[in-house]
Design a protein around this motif. Sequence first.
Motif, mmCIF file in Angstrom:
data_model
loop_
_atom_site.group_PDB
_atom_site.id
_atom_site.type_symbol
_atom_site.label_atom_id
_atom_site.label_comp_id
_atom_site.label_asym_id
_atom_site.label_seq_id
_atom_site.Cartn_x
_atom_site.Cartn_y
_atom_site.Cartn_z
ATOM 1 N N GLY A 44 0.787 -1.226 0.000
ATOM 2 C CA GLY A 44 0.000 0.000 0.000
ATOM 3 C C GLY A 44 0.819 1.276 0.000
ATOM 4 O O GLY A 44 0.279 2.352 0.250
ATOM 5 N N LEU A 45 2.122 1.171 -0.299
ATOM 6 C CA LEU A 45 2.971 2.359 -0.290
ATOM 7 C C LEU A 45 2.597 3.285 -1.440
ATOM 8 O O LEU A 45 2.491 2.864 -2.584
ATOM 9 C CB LEU A 45 4.447 1.964 -0.398
ATOM 10 N N ASN A 46 2.409 4.552 -1.093
ATOM 11 C CA ASN A 46 2.097 5.559 -2.113
ATOM 12 C C ASN A 46 3.301 5.733 -3.037
ATOM 13 O O ASN A 46 4.424 5.918 -2.564
ATOM 14 C CB ASN A 46 1.763 6.885 -1.422
ATOM 15 N N PRO A 47 3.086 5.668 -4.380
ATOM 16 C CA PRO A 47 4.204 5.814 -5.317
ATOM 17 C C PRO A 47 4.998 7.098 -5.138
ATOM 18 O O PRO A 47 6.149 7.182 -5.566
ATOM 19 C CB PRO A 47 3.514 5.786 -6.689
ATOM 20 N N SER A 48 4.401 8.100 -4.484
ATOM 21 C CA SER A 48 5.119 9.359 -4.280
ATOM 22 C C SER A 48 6.044 9.311 -3.059
ATOM 23 O O SER A 48 6.872 10.194 -2.863
ATOM 24 C CB SER A 48 4.120 10.517 -4.110
ATOM 25 N N ASP A 49 5.907 8.259 -2.237
ATOM 26 C CA ASP A 49 6.713 8.150 -1.020
ATOM 27 C C ASP A 49 8.039 7.442 -1.351
ATOM 28 O O ASP A 49 8.293 6.317 -0.918
ATOM 29 C CB ASP A 49 5.935 7.383 0.044
ATOM 30 N N SER A 50 8.854 8.105 -2.116
ATOM 31 C CA SER A 50 10.096 7.489 -2.585
ATOM 32 C C SER A 50 11.100 7.284 -1.446
ATOM 33 O O SER A 50 11.907 6.347 -1.484
ATOM 34 C CB SER A 50 10.723 8.340 -3.690
ATOM 35 N N LYS A 51 11.052 8.147 -0.422
ATOM 36 C CA LYS A 51 12.018 8.043 0.670
ATOM 37 C C LYS A 51 11.859 6.727 1.423
ATOM 38 O O LYS A 51 12.843 6.043 1.719
ATOM 39 C CB LYS A 51 11.836 9.226 1.623
ATOM 40 N N THR A 52 10.602 6.372 1.736
ATOM 41 C CA THR A 52 10.357 5.105 2.437
ATOM 42 C C THR A 52 10.826 3.933 1.587
ATOM 43 O O THR A 52 11.455 2.988 2.085
ATOM 44 C CB THR A 52 8.865 4.952 2.764
ATOM 45 N N PHE A 53 10.519 3.993 0.288
ATOM 46 C CA PHE A 53 10.939 2.927 -0.626
ATOM 47 C C PHE A 53 12.463 2.794 -0.641
ATOM 48 O O PHE A 53 13.011 1.697 -0.515
ATOM 49 C CB PHE A 53 10.434 3.213 -2.043
ATOM 50 N N MET A 54 13.159 3.904 -0.811
ATOM 51 C CA MET A 54 14.615 3.858 -0.926
ATOM 52 C C MET A 54 15.258 3.363 0.369
ATOM 53 O O MET A 54 16.205 2.571 0.333
ATOM 54 C CB MET A 54 15.157 5.237 -1.320
ATOM 55 N N ASN A 55 14.736 3.810 1.511
ATOM 56 C CA ASN A 55 15.274 3.354 2.793
ATOM 57 C C ASN A 55 15.116 1.844 2.950
ATOM 58 O O ASN A 55 16.023 1.146 3.410
ATOM 59 C CB ASN A 55 14.584 4.071 3.953
#
Length: 469
Positions: free
Chosen positions: A64-75
């Motif tokens: 459910g991660l928002n595609p705009s939340d790149s920081k959470t993804f990268m971490n």
Amino acid sequence: MLDDFFSNGNVYVIDDQWHEAKPLLQTLYKCQLPHVYMDGSASNLPKSPKQVRLLFLDLNLVPGLNPSDSKTFMNKHAGILERLLANQSGSYIVLVWSKQEDTFLEDFKKIFVDKAYKLEDKKPLDIISLQKGVFFRSNNSEAEEPAYSWIEGKEEDLIDLIESKLNENEGFRALTSWERLITISGGKTVDSLVSLSKDSKSDIEKKDILNDIVTNLSVSLLGKKNFDQLEDNHSDKTNGFMLALSELIDDEIDKEILLKTQPQFEKWTTKRLGPELKAKLNSKLLTSIEKTKPSITGSVFEVDLSKHNYLEMLEESIKKDSTEFKKKCKSKFGQDFDFQDTLKISSYIDELFQDSLKSNKLIPIEINLTPLCDVVQNKEKYYRMVPGFLLEAKLATLIDQNSDRTYISPILYKDFGYRLILDFRYLTSVKKEEIECFVKIMGLRKAFVDEIQLKLSNHVSRLGILYLS
């Protein structure tokens, strides 16, 4: 075939949805590729990093991660790579999956650029991006964990795609093929030793024979007296066994290479390596930066400048009638310089020496050249040391190449291109307890040490005769 290159358990699949990864895992089984599956959660990542050659990585590990939340993804993904990769370079291919191909792909690539993640040196050789939906179909989309299967023809397409990427990276393909060969040779070496117990009358006797084999391999390297003196020092005894075993594997490697057809490398080049890359490759071939025990033969120590007369050593090593040295003198003093002026020449060499010291382009050293058998069998009373220096390659062109008292190494690399210069006339020795306090900066590989020892022995045993001319 992929198993020619990825058969050492260095294939990893990370996907939080096992049912989505299942078709891929079944294909890896079918291709006889040992692999490890993980769901990407912190508790299930390796306790220590691993050498990876092929990585399948899901980009949708945070539900459910928002595609705009790149920081959470990268971490999240940088943390996984940091925990997983023992690779100190980009010696692997990563295939990233996602349900929508473009989701987070650019963010994933940024992980290897953003200095905050410290993964710049671990950027993979290739990043292959694919959509799961192009390769897999859901057989029951309403189920909590729907079954997935390959779309017809897509399994073969994926295998062909990976093989095509290997063909584009023939150098990497050749190296992974060699890595597999080493594993096979290691297996055959172990198998040949275990076969010595085949005539045992019971399982207990077989285990005893294997223990005897391991013990005696250690004794063969350490020597009986030293082995007995080690008593409960199981670490050094085990090292002795391992070192003896490494001698046996060489024969299996040779047979595996010469008696079987290997996957062929065809992209041979005629281009000469640049000086820096050549120096770095030579350093891989000839030196090791592992900080092993200082007593090990081939250990190189940085020493205090006052320990030997390094200025005299440099001055006497320079070939003063060489074209290169004369060119430098003329550049310094003018075209009409008198080469009989020894005081000016000595002053100039002193200036070169001091400038090189200040810029860290001349490092005074000693090398431990004690015979390895004496070290491992604890027979040495003193360690044999030869002093010299690491000298910037440009300045090393002044050294006399034909002097039997001087050893000049091929060009090597340690922050700069340098050559290792030794003066055999200064051969000395130190007590065993002294060497433990020395500052070791690197080690030399066995073949390199053998060459230096051979030239040292030639220098020590050179003959001279008395005669009238």
